[in-house]
Structures are given as structure tokens and as C-alpha cells.
Design a protein around this motif. Structure first.
Motif, PDB file in Angstrom:
ATOM      1  N   GLY A   1       4.041  65.838  26.822  1.00  0.00           N
ATOM      2  CA  GLY A   1       2.996  64.837  26.976  1.00  0.00           C
ATOM      3  C   GLY A   1       3.484  63.458  26.595  1.00  0.00           C
ATOM      4  O   GLY A   1       4.489  62.963  27.114  1.00  0.00           O
ATOM      5  N   ASP A   2       2.784  62.829  25.646  1.00  0.00           N
ATOM      6  CA  ASP A   2       3.125  61.467  25.217  1.00  0.00           C
ATOM      7  C   ASP A   2       4.164  61.437  24.093  1.00  0.00           C
ATOM      8  O   ASP A   2       4.505  60.357  23.610  1.00  0.00           O
ATOM      9  CB  ASP A   2       1.860  60.737  24.734  1.00  0.00           C
ATOM     10  N   LEU A   3       4.647  62.595  23.683  1.00  0.00           N
ATOM     11  CA  LEU A   3       5.589  62.646  22.566  1.00  0.00           C
ATOM     12  C   LEU A   3       6.980  63.036  23.054  1.00  0.00           C
ATOM     13  O   LEU A   3       7.129  63.984  23.826  1.00  0.00           O
ATOM     14  CB  LEU A   3       5.101  63.640  21.515  1.00  0.00           C
ATOM     15  N   GLU A   4       7.983  62.289  22.601  1.00  0.00           N
ATOM     16  CA  GLU A   4       9.361  62.583  22.975  1.00  0.00           C
ATOM     17  C   GLU A   4      10.273  62.412  21.774  1.00  0.00           C
ATOM     18  O   GLU A   4      10.187  61.416  21.047  1.00  0.00           O
ATOM     19  CB  GLU A   4       9.821  61.653  24.095  1.00  0.00           C
ATOM     20  N   LEU A   5      11.137  63.401  21.559  1.00  0.00           N
ATOM     21  CA  LEU A   5      12.158  63.321  20.528  1.00  0.00           C
ATOM     22  C   LEU A   5      13.520  63.271  21.202  1.00  0.00           C
ATOM     23  O   LEU A   5      13.850  64.128  22.004  1.00  0.00           O
ATOM     24  CB  LEU A   5      12.092  64.525  19.588  1.00  0.00           C
ATOM     25  N   ASP A   6      14.296  62.230  20.885  1.00  0.00           N
ATOM     26  CA  ASP A   6      15.650  62.103  21.423  1.00  0.00           C
ATOM     27  C   ASP A   6      16.595  61.950  20.239  1.00  0.00           C
ATOM     28  O   ASP A   6      16.285  61.242  19.276  1.00  0.00           O
ATOM     29  CB  ASP A   6      15.728  60.888  22.347  1.00  0.00           C
ATOM     30  N   CYS A   7      17.724  62.602  20.284  1.00  0.00           N
ATOM     31  CA  CYS A   7      18.662  62.585  19.155  1.00  0.00           C
ATOM     32  C   CYS A   7      19.927  61.793  19.449  1.00  0.00           C
ATOM     33  O   CYS A   7      20.927  61.928  18.732  1.00  0.00           O
ATOM     34  CB  CYS A   7      19.017  64.021  18.758  1.00  0.00           C
ATOM     35  N   HIS A   8      19.903  60.962  20.482  1.00  0.00           N
ATOM     36  CA  HIS A   8      21.066  60.167  20.848  1.00  0.00           C
ATOM     37  C   HIS A   8      20.710  58.685  20.797  1.00  0.00           C
ATOM     38  O   HIS A   8      19.718  58.281  21.402  1.00  0.00           O
ATOM     39  CB  HIS A   8      21.528  60.533  22.265  1.00  0.00           C
ATOM     40  N   PRO A   9      21.413  57.853  20.025  1.00  0.00           N
ATOM     41  CA  PRO A   9      22.591  58.156  19.207  1.00  0.00           C
ATOM     42  C   PRO A   9      22.260  58.715  17.833  1.00  0.00           C
ATOM     43  O   PRO A   9      23.148  59.177  17.127  1.00  0.00           O
ATOM     44  CB  PRO A   9      23.271  56.796  19.089  1.00  0.00           C
ATOM     45  N   PHE A  10      20.988  58.657  17.421  1.00  0.00           N
ATOM     46  CA  PHE A  10      20.525  59.326  16.205  1.00  0.00           C
ATOM     47  C   PHE A  10      19.064  59.707  16.444  1.00  0.00           C
ATOM     48  O   PHE A  10      18.391  59.147  17.326  1.00  0.00           O
ATOM     49  CB  PHE A  10      20.697  58.437  14.959  1.00  0.00           C
ATOM     50  N   PRO A  11      18.531  60.687  15.705  1.00  0.00           N
ATOM     51  CA  PRO A  11      17.178  61.177  15.993  1.00  0.00           C
ATOM     52  C   PRO A  11      16.117  60.090  15.887  1.00  0.00           C
ATOM     53  O   PRO A  11      16.036  59.376  14.893  1.00  0.00           O
ATOM     54  CB  PRO A  11      16.968  62.261  14.921  1.00  0.00           C
ATOM     55  N   HIS A  12      15.310  59.981  16.936  1.00  0.00           N
ATOM     56  CA  HIS A  12      14.179  59.061  16.930  1.00  0.00           C
ATOM     57  C   HIS A  12      13.067  59.655  17.784  1.00  0.00           C
ATOM     58  O   HIS A  12      13.319  60.355  18.758  1.00  0.00           O
ATOM     59  CB  HIS A  12      14.578  57.677  17.441  1.00  0.00           C
ATOM     60  N   CYS A  13      11.847  59.384  17.387  1.00  0.00           N
ATOM     61  CA  CYS A  13      10.681  59.962  18.061  1.00  0.00           C
ATOM     62  C   CYS A  13       9.833  58.843  18.648  1.00  0.00           C
ATOM     63  O   CYS A  13       9.588  57.821  17.987  1.00  0.00           O
ATOM     64  CB  CYS A  13       9.867  60.777  17.054  1.00  0.00           C
ATOM     65  N   ILE A  14       9.396  59.028  19.878  1.00  0.00           N
ATOM     66  CA  ILE A  14       8.557  58.058  20.585  1.00  0.00           C
ATOM     67  C   ILE A  14       7.212  58.718  20.876  1.00  0.00           C
ATOM     68  O   ILE A  14       7.163  59.787  21.486  1.00  0.00           O
ATOM     69  CB  ILE A  14       9.213  57.612  21.907  1.00  0.00           C
TER      70      ILE A  14
END
Length: 455
Positions: free
Chosen positions: A56-69
Motif C-alpha cells: 500500500g502506502d508503506l515502503e521499506l528500502d534498504c539501499h543504501p541504508f534502511p529507510h521507510c517511506i
């Protein structure tokens, strides 16, 4: 003597005020994804494994370090609009040093506006609990939040946010429609084997009602790129959730610029290059007296005019190869070096530098720890039409203080001499978009010869 009845009336009045304040608080309902137990479990697992996750509206990306949108972070559009209105009515203070330039409000932890209070309650209540479970860490109830306005040429340069107690950084954007061409992106950096920022790997464009968070760590290097839009305000709420800090490896110390003993030269060179007035003994004595009184001086028209023109044109030759020097958290943009200059008894080091849009230098802990008594010499070339509003000027500050002790602006053929003690540090202010925004076909730039002599 106060009667018991009067005391009770006073207490009742206080209770009424408290209830009234509480009733004014507007509840901030967060997006459904934060309430979903399955989503929370999935985010926790992905964060631990450093893998990508999106729902949905939540995304976790770990490149270049973990961050959540988290997009549409607050469920109510009316709430966010009123929150924006309350924030814009706050008093903002100009913030400017080597690292940043923007406007910031006071700490919001005691503000009573209903929507600010409601968001603060939601962030540091239910959302803090959700985040703590995702990270597997007990976060403290500490409230650390303020509002920032970034407008034309405002910037926050590369840094990692590390400070004792900070565990997770967050930013909530309340911006008009925004494109990458407007600047103001949140840029994330990769790091090298020494945990130093290496290159920009990802740029996140601000968007309305979007929350971005990341764990503060030895590799969480990021920046807010310079705002290039002249008519948009990048409004955001930001702060940190507090908890036990992550273990930090020993800080990498860069090798210092080589120093060499100053070798006396043939005095006939001085006759050929230096303005004759500076070779006059009586004038030299006058300069020495003035310098001893103030520890700084600018010697205008220092180089003979014909020699100055020759050097200026030589520096503009296309075949000169310029190289970037230092990681982005210490210098970046187009702060470049051509060569080390061998100069002494005292010891000396020097370089030729080119300054253009995006150039800067930063203060850093290692520099403060290794500060020495020194004499700085800077001779600029090609800055006849350079304005102070472009940046590129040198600021001298006391260690651990933002207030400037001295500002030296680039001026053609004006040799700046500054003597500094162990408590004085210097940086060159970020060269901003104004230096290249007048519609001319070529970007403005200037050069300087920079030397430092050490006792």
C-alpha cells in the motif's frame, strides 16, 4: 490567608483549563498500514533481513541504508491542511553555518495548537510503540521535533545525524506539488570501507503528507539538496526518536595534506610579480603594525596587473585537470585541488582551488581536535563580478560556536592574510544557485591560491 473554598475554586479552575486544553487537541489518525499487525510483522522481518518490502502506502528500502517511506501518513486531509496552517504561523529563525542554511521554528514539544499537539501525541505515542516493535528496541518517550522551511538556495549538506541518544530520524513533508527540478530532495549516500560517505545513491522528492524515517547509524549519511525553486516553500516537521545508540566504529582519520619547509626564493621574482608598493620598507612596516593589531589584513592589487591577468587566463585553460578532494561530509561539490605547493621553516601546505555552484568545505571533529596556530594566505582570481550572496566566502568561527568571528569575501588580486589560534576554525560557505541563475550561458566560477603556514 487563603480560604479552603478559594483554594478549591482555584484547583477547579486549573482542572477546567487542563480539560479545555485537552479538548482542543485534534486527534491525528494515522494511515491504516501502521495499524495493520501483519504489515508491522512484515516490516520488522524485512528491516532485520535488510530486504525490500512494500504494501500500500508503506515502503521499506534498504539501499543504501534502511529507510521507510509512508505516504498519506495522516488519514485526514483536513487535519494535514490545518496542521500546515498552524505551522506556517509559527515564528521561524534563520539558521546558517558551514553545514546548513534554512529557517527553523523553536522546539514544538510544548506548543498548544490543536493539530500540532495532536500530531505530537500520535507520533510519540502509538507510532513510537509501532516503531519500537519494528526495530525491536524500547524507544524513549522523549519529544524531539521542530518545523523547518527551506526556500530558494537553502540547503543541508551531507551529515549522518549521529548524536548520543538519537536512534531514528523522521521527516514529515507538507509541501506543494514538488518535482526533482525544484531541488530540496533528501539525498542518501553510500559509504566506503571507512564508513565515510562516498556517492549519492538515491534522491527522494518531497511529497505532501509523506513521512520518511531511517535509523541513525554510522552509515546514515544524507543531505537536503539545495532548493532551486524561487516560489515554493519546502515545509517539513522533523526530529528524532531516542533510544540506545548503535555501536560506532572508530572514526576514520584522513591523512593530512603534506607539509613542506618553506624554501627562500630568488628575490628577483618578487620584483617581477609583486606590486612595487608592497616592496617599500616603510609600507611593509605599516602593514606589519596593522596586521599585529588585528591578526588579519587584505592587501589589494597585490600582484602586478599584467602577471595577474596571465595567471587568471592560465587557470581557465581547458587542459587543466581538476580533482575533487575529501568525502562529502568534509567537502563536496566542486571544491577541487590542482596540486600541492611545496613551501618551510615554518612548515607550509597549499593548493589551487576552483569554486563554482555546489562547492563548499565543512568543519569536522578531527579538524577541531587537531587545530593549530596558523597563518592563512588566500589570493583569489577571476571573481570581479562575484557577489557575497553567491556564497564562496571564508568564515572564521570559534570552536563549537556558530557565530562568525571574521568573514573574508573573495576579491580579485586581494591577498587575504589571517592569523588564527587553536580555538579558531574556518570553512568556505556553500556556493549556491544564485551564482549561475542570471541566464548567462556560462556558470560563474573563480579560483584561488590557498596556503597555510604552521609554526
Amino acid at each position: 490567608m487563603t480560604s479552603k473554598r478559594a483554594q478549591n475554586e482555584c484547583n477547579n479552575t486549573d482542572e477546567f483549563k487542563k480539560k479545555k486544553r485537552k479538548s482542543c487537541e485534534q486527534s491525528a489518525q494515522l494511515c491504516p498500514g501502521v495499524e495493520d499487525e501483519q504489515v508491522k510483522t512484515a516490516v520488522k522481518e524485512a528491516w532485520n533481513r535488510r530486504t525490500h518490502y512494500s504494501k500500500g502506502d508503506l515502503e521499506l528500502d534498504c539501499h543504501p541504508f534502511p529507510h521507510c517511506i509512508i505516504r498519506n501518513f495522516i488519514s485526514s486531509e483536513t487535519f494535514t491542511e490545518n496542521l500546515q496552517r498552524e505551522l506556517l504561523e509559527l515564528n521561524f529563525h534563520e539558521k546558517s553555518n558551514d553545514l546548513y542554511k534554512f529557517k527553523q521554528s523553536d522546539d514544538l514539544k510544548k506548543r498548544k495548537e490543536p493539530h500540532i499537539t495532536g500530531l505530537r501525541t500520535a507520533l510519540f505515542g502509538p507510532f513510537r510503540s509501532w516503531l519500537g516493535e519494528v526495530l525491536g528496541v524500547e524507544l524513549e518517550p522523549t519529544v524531539d521535533i521542530s518545523c523547518a522551511k527551506y526556500e530558494y538556495t537553502d540547503v543541508l549538506l551531507c551529515h549522518d545525524d549521529e548524536l548520543e541518544g538519537r536512534r531514528v530520524a523522521f521527516i514529515l513533508y507538507l509541501v506543494p506539488p514538488w518535482q526533482s527540478s525544484d531541488g530540496g530532495t533528501l539525498d542518501l549516500y553510500s559509504t566506503d570501507s571507512h564508513f565515510q560517505p562516498q556517492s549519492k545513491m538515491k534522491s527522494l522528492v518531497p511529497s505532501w503528507n509523506t513521512l520518511i524515517l531511517f535509523e541513525v547509524s554510522p552509515v546514515s549519511f544524507h543531505q537536503v539538496s539545495e532548493v532551486l525553486s524561487q516560489d515554493k516553500c519546502r515545509l517539513s516537521l522533523s526530529g528524532w526518536f531516542h533510544g540506545p545508540s548503535l555501536e560506532r566504529p572508530p572514526r576514520h582519520i584522513e591523512p593530512p595534506i603534506p607539509r613542506n619547509p618553506h624554501l627562500p626564493r630568488d628575490e628577483t621574482l618578487l620584483m617581477e610579480w609583486v606590486n612595487p608598493q608592497y616592496l617599500d620598507i616603510s609600507y611593509q612596516e605599516q602593514i606589519q603594525t596593522e596586521f599585529e593589531n588585528s591578526s588579519e589584513i587584505q592587501l589589494k592589487d597585490f600582484v602586478r596587473e599584467e602577471k595577474f591577468r596571465e595567471v587568471r587566463e592560465a587557470l581557465r585553460l581547458a587542459e587543466i585537470q581538476w580533482m575533487k578532494r575529501g568525502p562529502p561530509n568534509k567537502r563536496q561539490g566542486m571544491f577541487e585541488r590542482l596540486a600541492y605547493f611545496v613551501p618551510s621553516t615554518p612548515m607550509c601546505c597549499g593548493e589551487v582551488r576552483r569554486w563554482s555552484h555546489g562547492s563548499y568545505t565543512l568543519l569536522h571533529d578531527a579538524e577541531a581536535a587537531q587545530a593549530e596556530y596558523a597563518l592563512d594566505l588566500v589570493l583569489p582570481f577571476g571573481c570581479a563580478d562575484w557577489l557575497s550572496e553567491f556564497g564562496g566566502f571564508t568564515c572564521y568561527v570559534a570552536n563549537e560556536e556558530d557565530e562568525e568571528l571574521l568573514t573574508v569575501y573573495p576579491e580579485d588580486n586581494s591577498l587575504a592574510l589571517v592569523y588564527r589560534d587553536k580555538e579558531t576554525l574556518k570553512f568556505v560557505k556553500h556556493v549556491n544557485h544564485k551564482s549561475s541563475s542570471d541566464g548567462s550561458s556560462t556558470c560563474r566560477e573563480f579560483y584561488d591560491f590557498s596556503f597555510t603556514y604552521y609554526e
